[in-house]
Design a protein around this motif. Structure first.
Motif, short mmCIF file in Angstrom:
data_model
loop_
_atom_site.label_atom_id
_atom_site.label_comp_id
_atom_site.label_asym_id
_atom_site.label_seq_id
_atom_site.Cartn_x
_atom_site.Cartn_y
_atom_site.Cartn_z
N ALA A 76 0.94 -1.12 -0.01
CA ALA A 76 0.10 -0.14 -0.08
C ALA A 76 0.71 1.39 -0.05
O ALA A 76 0.55 2.21 -0.74
CB ALA A 76 -0.89 0.03 1.15
N PHE A 77 2.12 1.29 0.85
CA PHE A 77 2.75 2.28 0.73
C PHE A 77 3.50 2.70 -0.56
O PHE A 77 3.68 3.65 -1.03
CB PHE A 77 4.10 2.25 1.86
N LEU A 78 3.82 1.36 -1.09
CA LEU A 78 4.55 1.67 -2.54
C LEU A 78 3.52 1.99 -3.57
O LEU A 78 4.03 2.80 -4.43
CB LEU A 78 5.06 0.02 -2.83
N GLU A 79 2.39 1.61 -3.64
CA GLU A 79 1.55 1.96 -4.64
C GLU A 79 0.46 3.14 -4.50
O GLU A 79 0.20 3.88 -5.39
CB GLU A 79 0.25 0.76 -4.75
N TYR A 80 0.64 3.62 -3.19
CA TYR A 80 -0.46 4.75 -3.12
C TYR A 80 0.49 5.96 -2.60
O TYR A 80 1.20 5.83 -1.53
CB TYR A 80 -1.19 4.25 -1.79
N THR A 81 0.20 6.97 -3.08
CA THR A 81 1.05 8.20 -2.79
C THR A 81 0.17 9.30 -2.21
O THR A 81 0.54 10.56 -2.35
CB THR A 81 1.51 8.76 -4.22
N GLY A 82 -1.12 9.18 -1.94
CA GLY A 82 -1.89 10.06 -1.50
C GLY A 82 -2.05 10.27 0.00
O GLY A 82 -1.07 10.09 0.76
N ALA A 103 16.59 1.31 -1.58
CA ALA A 103 17.44 2.52 -1.44
C ALA A 103 17.68 3.34 -2.80
O ALA A 103 18.07 4.42 -2.75
CB ALA A 103 18.73 2.00 -1.00
N GLY A 104 17.58 2.52 -4.01
CA GLY A 104 17.61 3.07 -5.34
C GLY A 104 16.31 3.83 -6.06
O GLY A 104 16.54 4.18 -7.05
N ASP A 105 15.26 3.50 -5.39
CA ASP A 105 13.94 3.97 -5.94
C ASP A 105 13.87 5.40 -6.00
O ASP A 105 14.53 6.23 -5.71
CB ASP A 105 12.81 3.72 -4.94
N GLU A 106 13.08 5.78 -7.29
CA GLU A 106 13.02 7.02 -7.82
C GLU A 106 12.25 8.10 -6.73
O GLU A 106 12.36 9.28 -6.65
CB GLU A 106 12.66 7.07 -9.19
N ASP A 107 11.41 7.28 -6.06
CA ASP A 107 10.44 8.19 -5.23
C ASP A 107 11.51 8.30 -3.55
O ASP A 107 11.65 7.25 -3.13
CB ASP A 107 9.20 7.46 -4.69
N PRO A 108 11.58 9.45 -3.30
CA PRO A 108 12.30 9.65 -2.07
C PRO A 108 11.54 8.88 -0.83
O PRO A 108 12.31 8.76 -0.09
CB PRO A 108 12.29 11.28 -1.73
N ALA A 109 10.26 8.91 -0.64
CA ALA A 109 9.74 8.44 0.56
C ALA A 109 9.93 7.05 0.31
O ALA A 109 10.16 6.19 1.27
CB ALA A 109 8.35 8.58 0.53
N VAL A 110 10.20 6.29 -0.67
CA VAL A 110 10.31 4.70 -0.85
C VAL A 110 11.87 4.67 -0.58
O VAL A 110 12.25 3.59 -0.03
CB VAL A 110 9.99 4.22 -1.95
N ARG A 111 12.74 5.59 -1.09
CA ARG A 111 14.06 5.52 -0.86
C ARG A 111 14.36 5.42 0.67
O ARG A 111 15.25 4.60 1.21
CB ARG A 111 15.01 6.48 -1.61
N ALA A 112 13.75 6.44 1.49
CA ALA A 112 13.75 6.63 2.89
C ALA A 112 13.45 5.26 3.71
O ALA A 112 13.91 5.05 4.80
CB ALA A 112 12.91 7.64 3.45
N LEU A 113 12.67 4.34 2.92
CA LEU A 113 12.34 3.10 3.67
C LEU A 113 13.63 2.29 3.89
O LEU A 113 13.72 1.56 5.02
CB LEU A 113 11.33 2.14 2.81
N ALA A 114 14.75 2.45 3.26
CA ALA A 114 15.69 1.70 3.18
C ALA A 114 16.63 1.84 4.94
O ALA A 114 17.23 1.02 5.43
CB ALA A 114 16.97 1.94 2.24
N ALA A 115 16.51 2.95 5.19
CA ALA A 115 16.88 3.37 6.68
C ALA A 115 16.35 2.65 7.87
O ALA A 115 16.52 2.67 8.77
CB ALA A 115 16.79 5.00 6.87
N ARG A 116 15.16 2.05 7.53
CA ARG A 116 14.20 1.36 8.67
C ARG A 116 14.77 -0.10 8.55
O ARG A 116 14.36 -0.83 9.53
CB ARG A 116 12.71 1.43 7.95
N ASP A 117 15.46 -0.48 7.60
CA ASP A 117 15.76 -2.02 7.52
C ASP A 117 17.32 -2.31 8.40
O ASP A 117 18.21 -1.35 8.21
CB ASP A 117 16.05 -2.40 6.22
N PRO A 118 17.15 -2.77 9.57
CA PRO A 118 18.30 -2.85 10.24
C PRO A 118 19.64 -3.71 9.69
O PRO A 118 20.53 -3.56 9.87
CB PRO A 118 17.85 -3.88 11.53
#
Length: 190
Positions: A76-82, A103-118
């Motif tokens: 849902a996070f990846l598909e929905y941008t609303g 980490a290499g996604d074009e959407d900054p909000a999705v790139r930031a997910l990589a920081a949540r992965d231990p």
């Protein structure tokens, strides 16, 4: 005469269990969306709506149901941008494992997910702290796999110093150096 329950149901404010079930099984996506947004949706219907063809149904389920599966929260996070997309990150079941692949996604909000992965590699966390997007840089600055050298650099960065100072990997000696110049409270000094 109209009952209070009928008023609530008509306004969409509360549904009885039979109405929620009926709406969840409906062929109409707006009725399924109403069921997906109801926290009282029976558990046996969660997998069905989590796999629904309609993105609105899946997002409402992810946003509202306490048993929304981790895979649904991420998709849902990846598909929905609303509206209120970022609130999906606060759901207790939102996954952390495997997020470094974004980490290499074009959407900054999705790139930031990589920081949540231990398990995000130190090199990837470092790259996040140098990202063009300030939100991604801030998220990366808090990652515990950052090298001590990069953390030291970030402590001198006006934009990211606070995030770096809160990094759980910061060495105790560095923490003491950071707080040494701070005045002690009056009751602790004496």
């Amino acid at each position: 005469m109209i009952t209070p329950e009928e008023i609530w149901e008509t306004a969409g404010l509360a549904l009885n269990p039979a109405a929620v079930r009926r709406d969840a099984l409906s062929g109409h996506p707006l009725l399924r969306r109403r069921a997906a947004g109801d926290q009282s949706l029976p558990s046996d219907l969660v997998p069905r709506l989590a796999a629904d063809d309609d993105l609105g149904v899946r997002v409402l389920l992810a946003q509202n149901h306490p048993e929304a599966p981790a895979e649904l929260l991420l998709s849902a996070f990846l598909e929905y941008t609303g509206y209120e997309r970022e609130l999906l990150l606060t759901r207790p079941r939102f996954p952390t494992a495997g997020l470094s692949r974004h980490a290499g996604d074009e959407d900054p909000a999705v790139r930031a997910l990589a920081a949540r992965d231990p398990a995000t590699a130190a090199e990837t966390a470092d790259r996040l702290t140098r990202d063009p997007d300030p939100g991604v840089r801030a998220a990366g600055s808090g990652h515990p796999n950052l090298s001590q050298a990069r953390l030291a650099e970030l402590l001198d960065d006006e934009e990211l110093a606070h995030r770096a100072a809160a990094n759980p990997a910061l060495e105790p000696a560095v923490m003491r150096r950071l707080v040494a110049p701070l005045p002690l409270p009056a009751d602790a000094a004496g």
